[in-house]
Design an enzyme around this catalytic site. Sequence first.
Site, PDB file in Angstrom:
ATOM      1  N   CYS A 295       7.088 -16.762 -50.914  1.00 20.72           N
ATOM      2  CA  CYS A 295       6.292 -16.517 -49.706  1.00 20.72           C
ATOM      3  C   CYS A 295       6.094 -17.776 -48.858  1.00 20.72           C
ATOM      4  CB  CYS A 295       4.931 -15.943 -50.084  1.00 20.72           C
ATOM      5  SG  CYS A 295       5.030 -14.624 -51.303  1.00 20.72           S
ATOM      6  N   HIS A 435      -3.075 -17.285 -45.454  1.00 16.91           N
ATOM      7  CA  HIS A 435      -2.061 -16.541 -46.216  1.00 16.91           C
ATOM      8  C   HIS A 435      -2.608 -15.162 -46.586  1.00 16.91           C
ATOM      9  CE1 HIS A 435       1.254 -15.737 -48.926  1.00 16.91           C
ATOM     10  NE2 HIS A 435       0.377 -15.414 -49.864  1.00 16.91           N
ATOM     11  N   GLU A 446      -7.976 -19.155 -51.856  1.00 16.12           N
ATOM     12  CA  GLU A 446      -7.651 -19.766 -50.564  1.00 16.12           C
ATOM     13  C   GLU A 446      -8.913 -19.968 -49.741  1.00 16.12           C
ATOM     14  OE1 GLU A 446      -4.742 -19.132 -46.652  1.00 16.12           O
ATOM     15  OE2 GLU A 446      -5.141 -17.449 -48.001  1.00 16.12           O
ATOM     16  N   LYS A 466      -1.521 -10.490 -42.227  1.00 17.35           N
ATOM     17  CA  LYS A 466      -1.092  -9.501 -43.229  1.00 17.35           C
ATOM     18  C   LYS A 466      -1.993  -8.272 -43.253  1.00 17.35           C
ATOM     19  CE  LYS A 466       1.070 -12.897 -46.321  1.00 17.35           C
ATOM     20  NZ  LYS A 466       0.676 -14.136 -45.600  1.00 17.35           N
ATOM     21  N   HIS A 471       2.749  -7.852 -46.020  1.00 17.40           N
ATOM     22  CA  HIS A 471       3.319  -9.127 -46.448  1.00 17.40           C
ATOM     23  C   HIS A 471       4.822  -9.103 -46.255  1.00 17.40           C
ATOM     24  CE1 HIS A 471       4.112 -12.766 -48.405  1.00 17.40           C
ATOM     25  NE2 HIS A 471       3.285 -12.677 -49.442  1.00 17.40           N
ATOM     26  N   PHE A 531       3.666 -17.099 -55.356  1.00 17.47           N
ATOM     27  CA  PHE A 531       3.749 -17.116 -56.808  1.00 17.47           C
ATOM     28  C   PHE A 531       4.533 -18.350 -57.245  1.00 17.47           C
ATOM     29  CE2 PHE A 531       3.400 -12.214 -57.280  1.00 17.47           C
ATOM     30  CZ  PHE A 531       2.031 -12.315 -57.154  1.00 17.47           C
TER      31      PHE A 531
END
Length: 546
Positions: A295, A435, A446, A466, A471, A531
């Site tokens: 990502c 994000h 975050e 998003k 996403h 990830f």
Amino acid sequence: MVVGSVVSPLCTWLVAACMSMSSENKNFNKFSNLFQCQKKLSRSVRRGNLVAVSSKFGGFNSLMKLCRVEPCEEYCNSQRLSSSCTLFGDNAFAVLGSKNRGRKQLSKACDSDEEKLVAARAAETKKLKSKKKSVVVTGLGVVSPLGHNVDEFYGNLLEGISGVSQIEGFDSTDFPTRIAGEIKSFSADGLVSPKLAKRADKYMLYLLTAGKKALADGKITDDVMQELDKSKCGVVIGSALGGMKVFGDGVEALRLSHKKMNPFCVPFATTNMGSAILAMDLGWMGPNYSISAACATSNICILSAANHIIRGDTDVMLCGGSDSAIIPIGLRGFSACGILSRRNDEPTKASRPWDMQRDGIVMGEGAGVLLLEELEHAKLRGASIYAEFLGGSFTFDAYHTTDPYAHGRGYTRCIDTALVESGVAREDVNYINAHAASTPTFDFAEYQSIIHSFGENTELRMNSTKSVIGHLLGAAGAVEAIATIKAIETGWVHPNINLEHPDQGVDSNVLVGHKKERLDIKAALSNSFSFAGHNSSIVFSPCYKD
């Protein structure tokens, strides 16, 4: 006697060389004790004289590998890294063949915490800032669930129109998740040759289309193209997953016979081929590659492209990301990870960052491409400038496959480093495109990192693109960067939709509400985290340079 005859000239030579290397170093006397040391030679050296050994083993460098010159106790106990590293760099004792004691002291002295590292980078950035070339954004191209025109895309974002819906591209009836930010209609006519359009994966078609739209948006016409130095024009557009469908079709063909396989199934599945095909079409011969970091892909591509301009490698760069994974294997794979929302009956309400009722991410697809230029180059051709790219960072947590550090520690390091590298004060950042993918652990981590870095900033506003489009995986960062740049241009930031029950501990005053909000942006931060711990943050601002 042999030992003395070899080592004495050797040490004398080393002292003379070091005096020559350090003639401008005021602290040279601190290093002199280094050579008042015990000396040992390997058996090979003891068996012959200096000339014979040197000849046999290939000269002085090879001889040094045999010699064991160990720093004395007085030196090891009294000297600090700050002086020794000045002379030799990070591996001072390693160069002289020291034993583990010297290495451990060097390692211990070299250790510095993250705050000192950030402070050192800040000082270096301040020193070099006046020498850096300025990078500006002059064109934007997008392919998204909310439209394939930048103004249409951002207009729908401002209205809070969700791009998430039931999947129509294939039968997903038996899938646990049947919703996504799917592109319903798309055509590459006039931008991609019919033959290529039949063979290429959608990720590549999205990439080529967004890239050419960015050029058109930046007024790179045929006449302008002829004037460009194409050796200084490059492409860095990445993908998290590449051509999954093309490769999957190849696997299915192989089940029947190897003779049935498409010869393009491998090259058109690779993540680099989109950038390569686009550059071939344009005749651009500058840096060309792709980056794949899940990502965080797009942000790292944008930062890398900007660095080519800053270093003077290029004048113009196309950069961003593209992905198209809403196919059976993609949907099934992410479902197996247990990270997808199953709010199938309410697709438009499924993506809900920072909301207590969220149950996972919503997959999306598309591409975003930015046209970056060196400021003076853009001015010379009379280009319109959207914003200035100030800098950014990418870091790695080295912690866990799926979980972030507690309290967003890894995110904080990335954000703080981005501020240092871009030379932006915390109080000047008043907009963050987060994000925030609609996952409980990541969203709150975050948020904690952002409050840690900007908690004193009362002007700060934050949203998540998003929440509206889902996403977009490797394309997410670029599409969100476009949203960030349009916010700078228009003075409007889009809403966070589906934020009905904010997480406990989240200050709703920081988050944009259900309606678009007016904001005079001084500097904007766009985050992309993934990830495995790939983190990236990039910073934009209005271009104040005349």
